[in-house]
Design an enzyme around this catalytic site. Sequence first.
Site: not given
Length: 365
Positions: A256, A260, A269
């Site tokens: 990805r 998100h 993160y």
Amino acid sequence: MADKTAFPVQLVQPDGRRVHRPDYAALIADVGPDQLRALYQDLVVVRRIDTEATALQRQGQLGIWAPLLGQEAAQVGSVHALNPDDYIFTSYREHAVAYCRGVDPAVMTRMWRGCAYSGWDPATVNMTNPAIVVGAQGLHATGYAMGVHLDGAEIATIAYFGDGATSQGDLSEALGFATSFNAPVVFFCQNNQWAISEPVQLQSPAPIARRAVGYGMPAVQVDGNDVLAVLAVTRQAARRAREGAGPSFIEAITYRMGPHTTADDPSRYRAAAEIEMWKARDPIDRLRRLLERERLFDDEFDSRVRARADEVAARLRTGTLEAPDPGPEELFEHVYAAAHPLIDEERATYDAYLKSLTAGEEALT
Ligand SMILES: Cc1ncc(C[n+]2csc(CCOP(=O)(O)OP(=O)(O)O)c2C)c(N)n1
């Protein structure tokens, strides 16, 4: 399909060279120049769809969007392996699957704009609306597959989900039911390395595909950024389902590249170096390099593809901006298939409430 979780299937390397795998290459032997170019066009168009929808969200025209950036080959390759009557149960990120299935780009964003209670009519494209409840569609797909199997239909059912979904109880139940009842379902996991901020290593220290082997179904890991490899393994699994040989599991290893959703900030993160590493494995660049090597890519083709992408993006934008807002009473329309006294009562109460607001305004004038 035996347990082939050790080495992900790859038919095209990142530099565009073909990999010598006669067993899998045989599954795509019919994919000639025209089909390769068509696959390339779909990859470019779906990336453009994604970019346009992300921009629309940033411009305040969509409430939220779940980008597919980086996952184009996993989605385009798998959906091209399906027949029109095979049934698709989707999660919320499969915009490429929806586009290739024939969902009008003008209606694709309706749910994300909050002006429709779902997206499209599933019956017209044999594909469900986006499922937000992580992993639930695995059960829906298994139940559907069992039902059509009992009816004697020779179709495959496919469930799309992410690596995070494999930790959901729903998915475990689906895998168990599917093997026990030999349901003709393909479990298609896009392992995009992250479930929001949770890395896949924490989700499953063992390869995800091996979990399916534990349930008793054949599983394969595939390079999810290699559209031809994904097409090959999905054709194999779908054929197996159509022939009544039962369920299969595919783990497409991809990445990805974006957030998100548009509400997420992945820089909090994950390291930028990781994204750079995956950029070198970009699924569109890979097919382009293959086309260049095989002398199927020129300026004329490139411009034609870009023009098509612009056209689709314009349709998506116009469709989004012109989407009609539903009336508040529509909230009660699709709760049950038939009339229900409780819904009728709620509709009447709400209607009276709305009228009381107007009556108040009238009294003031
Ligand atoms: C049952 C359930 N639990 C939690 C959530 C919140 N949630 C939304 S997406 C997501 C992560 C899913 O990750 P993954 O399955 O890997 O799919 P991806 O988003 O990476 O495509 C979570 C936890 C949810 N929608 N449904």
